[in-house]
Scaffold this active site. Structure first.
Site, PDB file in Angstrom:
ATOM      1  N   ARG A  71       0.846  -1.204   0.000  1.00 30.93           N
ATOM      2  CA  ARG A  71       0.000   0.000   0.000  1.00 30.93           C
ATOM      3  C   ARG A  71       0.879   1.250   0.000  1.00 30.93           C
ATOM      4  O   ARG A  71       1.827   1.336   0.770  1.00 30.93           O
ATOM      5  CB  ARG A  71      -0.877  -0.020   1.252  1.00 30.93           C
ATOM      6  N   ARG A 140      -1.635   6.934   9.478  1.00 37.43           N
ATOM      7  CA  ARG A 140      -1.754   6.348   8.133  1.00 37.43           C
ATOM      8  C   ARG A 140      -1.824   7.437   7.060  1.00 37.43           C
ATOM      9  O   ARG A 140      -1.765   8.617   7.353  1.00 37.43           O
ATOM     10  CB  ARG A 140      -3.020   5.487   8.068  1.00 37.43           C
ATOM     11  N   LYS A 204      -3.684   1.870  15.029  1.00 34.34           N
ATOM     12  CA  LYS A 204      -3.627   2.743  13.855  1.00 34.34           C
ATOM     13  C   LYS A 204      -4.232   4.110  14.160  1.00 34.34           C
ATOM     14  O   LYS A 204      -5.077   4.245  15.073  1.00 34.34           O
ATOM     15  CB  LYS A 204      -4.366   2.104  12.686  1.00 34.34           C
ATOM     16  N   LYS A 206      -5.752   7.779  12.095  1.00 37.34           N
ATOM     17  CA  LYS A 206      -6.134   8.292  10.778  1.00 37.34           C
ATOM     18  C   LYS A 206      -6.538   9.761  10.822  1.00 37.34           C
ATOM     19  O   LYS A 206      -7.285  10.176  11.723  1.00 37.34           O
ATOM     20  CB  LYS A 206      -7.289   7.458  10.222  1.00 37.34           C
ATOM     21  N   CYS A 435     -15.378  -2.717   0.121  1.00 35.12           N
ATOM     22  CA  CYS A 435     -14.004  -3.007   0.547  1.00 35.12           C
ATOM     23  C   CYS A 435     -13.466  -4.188  -0.264  1.00 35.12           C
ATOM     24  O   CYS A 435     -14.208  -4.832  -0.987  1.00 35.12           O
ATOM     25  CB  CYS A 435     -13.977  -3.332   2.029  1.00 35.12           C
ATOM     26  N   CYS A 441      -8.278 -10.511   1.701  1.00 34.14           N
ATOM     27  CA  CYS A 441      -8.360 -10.023   3.075  1.00 34.14           C
ATOM     28  C   CYS A 441      -8.533 -11.190   4.055  1.00 34.14           C
ATOM     29  O   CYS A 441      -9.526 -11.936   3.977  1.00 34.14           O
ATOM     30  CB  CYS A 441      -9.523  -9.043   3.228  1.00 34.14           C
ATOM     31  N   CYS A 480     -16.783  -7.486   6.461  1.00 31.01           N
ATOM     32  CA  CYS A 480     -16.777  -7.790   7.898  1.00 31.01           C
ATOM     33  C   CYS A 480     -17.013  -6.482   8.654  1.00 31.01           C
ATOM     34  O   CYS A 480     -17.014  -5.407   8.047  1.00 31.01           O
ATOM     35  CB  CYS A 480     -15.457  -8.456   8.303  1.00 31.01           C
ATOM     36  N   CYS A 484     -14.101  -1.172   6.347  1.00 28.55           N
ATOM     37  CA  CYS A 484     -13.131  -0.481   5.491  1.00 28.55           C
ATOM     38  C   CYS A 484     -13.785   0.360   4.393  1.00 28.55           C
ATOM     39  O   CYS A 484     -13.155   1.256   3.847  1.00 28.55           O
ATOM     40  CB  CYS A 484     -12.173  -1.485   4.887  1.00 28.55           C
TER      41      CYS A 484
HETATM   42 FE1  SRM Z   1      -9.159  -1.437   6.474  1.00 30.26          FE
HETATM   43  C1  SRM Z   1      -7.938  -4.017   8.197  1.00 30.26           C
HETATM   44  C2  SRM Z   1      -8.331  -2.946   3.630  1.00 30.26           C
HETATM   45  C3  SRM Z   1      -9.720   1.462   4.863  1.00 30.26           C
HETATM   46  C4  SRM Z   1     -10.888  -0.223   9.172  1.00 30.26           C
HETATM   47  N1  SRM Z   1      -8.235  -3.168   6.016  1.00 30.26           N
HETATM   48  C5  SRM Z   1      -7.760  -4.099   6.936  1.00 30.26           C
HETATM   49  C6  SRM Z   1      -6.933  -5.172   6.210  1.00 30.26           C
HETATM   50  C7  SRM Z   1      -5.504  -4.744   6.194  1.00 30.26           C
HETATM   51  C8  SRM Z   1      -7.109  -6.610   6.745  1.00 30.26           C
HETATM   52  C9  SRM Z   1      -6.147  -7.102   7.774  1.00 30.26           C
HETATM   53  O1  SRM Z   1      -5.919  -6.434   8.798  1.00 30.26           O
HETATM   54  O2  SRM Z   1      -5.635  -8.201   7.581  1.00 30.26           O
HETATM   55  C10 SRM Z   1      -7.579  -5.078   4.807  1.00 30.26           C
HETATM   56  C11 SRM Z   1      -6.711  -5.539   3.632  1.00 30.26           C
HETATM   57  C12 SRM Z   1      -7.579  -6.075   2.526  1.00 30.26           C
HETATM   58  C13 SRM Z   1      -6.865  -6.308   1.262  1.00 30.26           C
HETATM   59  O3  SRM Z   1      -6.767  -7.484   0.851  1.00 30.26           O
HETATM   60  O4  SRM Z   1      -6.425  -5.355   0.631  1.00 30.26           O
HETATM   61  C14 SRM Z   1      -8.059  -3.641   4.802  1.00 30.26           C
HETATM   62  N2  SRM Z   1      -8.931  -0.838   4.633  1.00 30.26           N
HETATM   63  C15 SRM Z   1      -8.672  -1.626   3.574  1.00 30.26           C
HETATM   64  C16 SRM Z   1      -8.840  -0.877   2.273  1.00 30.26           C
HETATM   65  C17 SRM Z   1      -7.897  -1.334   1.167  1.00 30.26           C
HETATM   66  C18 SRM Z   1     -10.311  -1.028   1.851  1.00 30.26           C
HETATM   67  C19 SRM Z   1     -10.673  -0.592   0.465  1.00 30.26           C
HETATM   68  O5  SRM Z   1     -11.480  -1.327  -0.103  1.00 30.26           O
HETATM   69  O6  SRM Z   1     -10.224   0.420  -0.034  1.00 30.26           O
HETATM   70  C20 SRM Z   1      -8.635   0.558   2.774  1.00 30.26           C
HETATM   71  C21 SRM Z   1      -7.195   0.993   2.780  1.00 30.26           C
HETATM   72  C22 SRM Z   1      -7.041   2.400   3.257  1.00 30.26           C
HETATM   73  C23 SRM Z   1      -5.674   2.979   3.121  1.00 30.26           C
HETATM   74  O7  SRM Z   1      -5.290   3.293   1.996  1.00 30.26           O
HETATM   75  O8  SRM Z   1      -5.014   3.170   4.136  1.00 30.26           O
HETATM   76  C24 SRM Z   1      -9.121   0.424   4.202  1.00 30.26           C
HETATM   77  N3  SRM Z   1     -10.059   0.318   6.984  1.00 30.26           N
HETATM   78  C25 SRM Z   1     -10.291   1.348   6.111  1.00 30.26           C
HETATM   79  C26 SRM Z   1     -11.233   2.269   6.679  1.00 30.26           C
HETATM   80  C27 SRM Z   1     -11.794   3.503   6.003  1.00 30.26           C
HETATM   81  C28 SRM Z   1     -10.991   4.745   6.267  1.00 30.26           C
HETATM   82  O9  SRM Z   1      -9.908   4.684   6.840  1.00 30.26           O
HETATM   83  O10 SRM Z   1     -11.459   5.810   5.880  1.00 30.26           O
HETATM   84  C29 SRM Z   1     -11.570   1.767   7.922  1.00 30.26           C
HETATM   85  C30 SRM Z   1     -12.615   2.364   8.893  1.00 30.26           C
HETATM   86  C31 SRM Z   1     -12.104   3.557   9.625  1.00 30.26           C
HETATM   87  C32 SRM Z   1     -11.407   3.149  10.865  1.00 30.26           C
HETATM   88  O11 SRM Z   1     -10.207   2.870  10.804  1.00 30.26           O
HETATM   89  O12 SRM Z   1     -12.065   3.056  11.909  1.00 30.26           O
HETATM   90  C33 SRM Z   1     -10.819   0.539   8.109  1.00 30.26           C
HETATM   91  N4  SRM Z   1      -9.328  -2.024   8.431  1.00 30.26           N
HETATM   92  C34 SRM Z   1     -10.125  -1.436   9.373  1.00 30.26           C
HETATM   93  C35 SRM Z   1     -10.093  -2.214  10.569  1.00 30.26           C
HETATM   94  C36 SRM Z   1     -10.841  -1.896  11.896  1.00 30.26           C
HETATM   95  C37 SRM Z   1      -9.992  -0.994  12.706  1.00 30.26           C
HETATM   96  C38 SRM Z   1     -10.571  -0.633  14.044  1.00 30.26           C
HETATM   97  O13 SRM Z   1      -9.820  -0.196  14.886  1.00 30.26           O
HETATM   98  O14 SRM Z   1     -11.756  -0.726  14.275  1.00 30.26           O
HETATM   99  C39 SRM Z   1      -9.248  -3.311  10.315  1.00 30.26           C
HETATM  100  C40 SRM Z   1      -8.870  -4.452  11.279  1.00 30.26           C
HETATM  101  C41 SRM Z   1      -7.824  -4.080  12.241  1.00 30.26           C
HETATM  102  O15 SRM Z   1      -7.198  -3.029  12.190  1.00 30.26           O
HETATM  103  O16 SRM Z   1      -7.611  -4.909  13.118  1.00 30.26           O
HETATM  104  C42 SRM Z   1      -8.802  -3.165   8.959  1.00 30.26           C
HETATM  105 FE1  SF4 Z   2     -11.321  -6.996   5.042  1.00 33.32          FE
HETATM  106 FE2  SF4 Z   2     -13.281  -6.468   6.712  1.00 33.32          FE
HETATM  107 FE3  SF4 Z   2     -11.773  -4.498   5.784  1.00 33.32          FE
HETATM  108 FE4  SF4 Z   2     -13.449  -5.660   4.183  1.00 33.32          FE
HETATM  109  S1  SF4 Z   2     -14.028  -4.518   6.009  1.00 33.32           S
HETATM  110  S2  SF4 Z   2     -11.287  -5.220   3.698  1.00 33.32           S
HETATM  111  S3  SF4 Z   2     -13.436  -7.738   4.870  1.00 33.32           S
HETATM  112  S4  SF4 Z   2     -11.088  -6.104   7.089  1.00 33.32           S
END
Ligand code: SRM
Ligand code: SF4
Length: 576
Positions: A71, A140, A204, A206, A435, A441, A480, A484
């Protein structure tokens, strides 16, 4: 996975080095050592495996098909045509499924194998882009309002956000040593981390910058949000919001999505100081025992908003000014050409926002989007007129600053390569987010990106049947509850529970100011459509002029949403 806690791994990592070099050199496996799987995140990569063939490989007694997601750190998602061409070449050479635009304006490459990871990192660096801190318990990629309308203010806000991103980078040289062969300097005094400390953040972090009236960054979903206050074309400063976040765990009431609270106003010159104050307060008071409760939103709720604000002011050594009124009208993108003829900054240029379904840019089934954008990048690079590609937080793409003389050529390429869904798709399809989810993922419980086209077709058919073809409903799909695609801000959202089963969430606004709420739990597609159909029927018959679907559901008492993000006294008229 590792039996060490993430806190232990960080602490004993020699500033994020761990045994990454050994892991990368190990020819026996396509995976990294356990602890290095945690550490590589800080370098902008995740170890994953192809879940479509996981079982098959297990039965054949093979290790999972390991590969890496990489990324970028691209604040505001801005790259030049020359950089685009380089990223495209990396996707073609090292990755599977092309380029992926994320919901935070970054690029992701999927399917990079371990033996090619270093070459991939080096090629990204050669494009003058890095991946440092794109993942991990650090700040991030900083999200910034994407469309360069009213361009001077947008340029100023983007510059501010990019500077803050640099300011909050970790000081470790590990990234440069491991991937770029920088020699290790003894003593590592310059690696002190005055902001992060030895253990980095509890979780993390943001940051997003919004420029009203558009909330394309979903500023209230950010740990720390800056809302630009603009008067007569001049940037006065920013309202500051804290404590947003989407992630939750099914069935665990201790975790929940939360919208940020506006706590005051700062001048542009105070942005870095206030950000450092918030980050260090979270560093010192965030929960380091329970990772699921470690985000800033929980620190704010556990300690109290007033307490946290006081702590931030104490650390910054100044008091926040009272927040200023502002208004958001929309958290989606504005598609098609937007002309900025006559604006001070870029007279005679225009910006084209293209719809990219779930942010995935690749060549398949006659939709050769990767090739098409390569051609467009070549035209723009050759013209050397300062055009840029800007990724939007809604997974779309703005081709910004296109000189008037090139418009026809760009339009022709857009049509030739099937990149014109911003014209052909209905508003529902244009605005939908999904997502990544399966197959990469590791946390996905259900499909998202791959299911989006089929699902939106079915919802669209229901809208059509109810006379609502052009209803601009915001629909978001997550595999899930981590959220994301920021699903809890969707007027309609599916949150994955199990293969083919989702929680149906309803009732957010389309401005990113009100969360939705659970409407039906753990249901399959047929039941989802069955639940939506009568609601569309009523919406078609009973809605008020310009009333959004989420607003309608709330007004009619169909759903009862949680509290809105912005106190009424701060909302200007266009936010109503
Ligand atoms: Fe996310 C984890 C993909 C934006 C909340 N996210 C993941 C992981 C890395 C899975 C993992 O931990 O093993 C996913 C990788 C999937 C893959 O195969 O690529 C993943 N997140 C993404 C992306 C690629 C989704 C997308 O379809 O675009 C986004 C990448 C953003 C970036 O460029 O940095 C992405 N993730 C978000 C957002 C939206 C935002 O930031 O505006 C969120 C919700 C906002 C937030 O953070 O609360 C988000 N991702 C999470 C979470 C839950 C975090 C939490 O504390 O609640 C996880 C799981 C974790 O961190 O344990 C997670
Ligand atoms: Fe993976 Fe859940 Fe984030 Fe979708 S919402 S990319 S399933 S961690």
């Amino acid at each position: 996975m590792s039996s060490h806690s993430v806190e232990d791994i960080k602490q004993h990592s020699a500033r994020l080095r761990g045994t990454l070099l050994e892991s990368l050199a190990n020819p026996i496996t396509g995976a990294l050592n356990d602890d290095d799987q945690t550490l590589i995140k800080y370098h902008g990569s995740y170890q994953q495996d192809d879940r479509d063939i996981r079982e098959e490989r297990r039965l054949a007694k093979l290790e999972p098909a390991h590969s890496f997601m990489v990324r970028t750190r691209t604040p505001g998602g801005v790259v030049t045509p020359a950089q685009w061409l380089k990223l495209d070449a990396i996707a073609v050479t090292f990755a599977e499924r092309g380029l992926r635009i994320t919901t935070r304006q970054a690029f992701q490459f999927h399917g990079v194998i371990k033996t090619e990871l270093k070459a991939t990192m080096q090629a990204i660096n050669a494009a003058l882009i890095d991946t440092l801190a794109a993942c991990g318990d650090v700040n991030r990629n900083v999200a910034v309002a994407a469309n360069p309308l009213q361009s001077q203010v947008h340029a100023d806000v983007h510059a501010q956000a990019a500077a803050l991103s640099e300011h909050l980078l970790p000081n470790t040289r590990a990234y440069y040593e491991i991937w770029l062969d920088e020699e290790r300097v003894a003593g590592s005094g310059s690696e002190e981390e005055p902001v992060y400390g030895a253990n980095y953040l509890p979780r993390k972090f943001k940051i997003g910058f919004a420029v009203p009236p558009y909330n394309d960054v979903d500023v209230f979903a950010q740990d720390l949000g800056f809302i630009a206050i603009v008067e007569d074309g001049e940037l006065l400063g920013y309202n500051v919001s804290i404590g947003g976040g989407m992630g939750a765990t099914h069935g665990d009431p201790e975790t929940y999505p939360r919208l940020g609270d506006v706590i005051g106003f700062v001048a542009p010159g105070q942005v870095n100081d206030i950000a450092v104050a918030v980050v260090t307060a979270q560093r010192d008071f965030g929960n380091r025992v329970l990772r699921k409760r470690a985000r800033l939103k929980y620190t704010v709720d556990d300690r109290g908003l007033d307490w946290f604000k006081g702590e931030v002011e104490r650390r910054a050594s100044f008091a926040l000014s009272p927040a200023r009124p502002f208004g958001f009208v929309h958290n989606g993108d504005r598609f098609g050409w937007v002309d900025t003829h006559g604006s001070a900054n870029d007279g005679g240029h225009a910006h084209l926002t293209l719809r990219i379904v779930a942010g995935r840019i690749w060549d398949r089934d006659g939709a050769t989007h990767l090739s098409g954008l390569r051609e467009i990048a070549r035209v723009l690079e050759e013209a050397d007129a300062g055009a840029q590609f800007r990724l939007t937080p809604n997974q779309n793409l703005v081709i910004a600053g296109v000189p008037a003389r090139l418009r026809e050529r760009i339009d022709a390429l857009v049509a030739q390569y099937g990149l014109d869904t911003h014209v052909t798709a209905t508003p529902l399809k244009r605005n939908a987010l999904a997502c990544v989810a399966l197959p990469t993922c590791g946390l996905a419980m259900a499909e998202a990106e791959r299911y989006l086209p089929e699902f939106t077709d079915k919802v669209q058919a229901l809208l059509d049947a109810n006379g609502l073809r052009d209803a601009p409903i915001h629909l978001r799909l997550s595999g899930c509850p981590n959220g994301c695609s920021r699903p809890y801000l969707g007027e309609i959202a599916l949150v994955g529970k199990a293969p083919g089963r989702y929680n149906l969430m309803l009732g957010a606004d389309h401005r990113g100011q009100r969360l939705n709420t659970l409407y039906r739990e753990n249901i399959a597609e047929a039941q989802i459509l069955e639940a939506l159909d009568p609601l569309f029927g009523r919406y078609g018959a009973e809605r008020e002029v310009d009333e959004g679907f989420g607003d309608f559901l709330v007004r009619t008492g169909t759903v009862v949403p949680p509290r809105p993000a912005i106190p009424l006294q701060l909302q200007t008229e266009n936010a109503a």
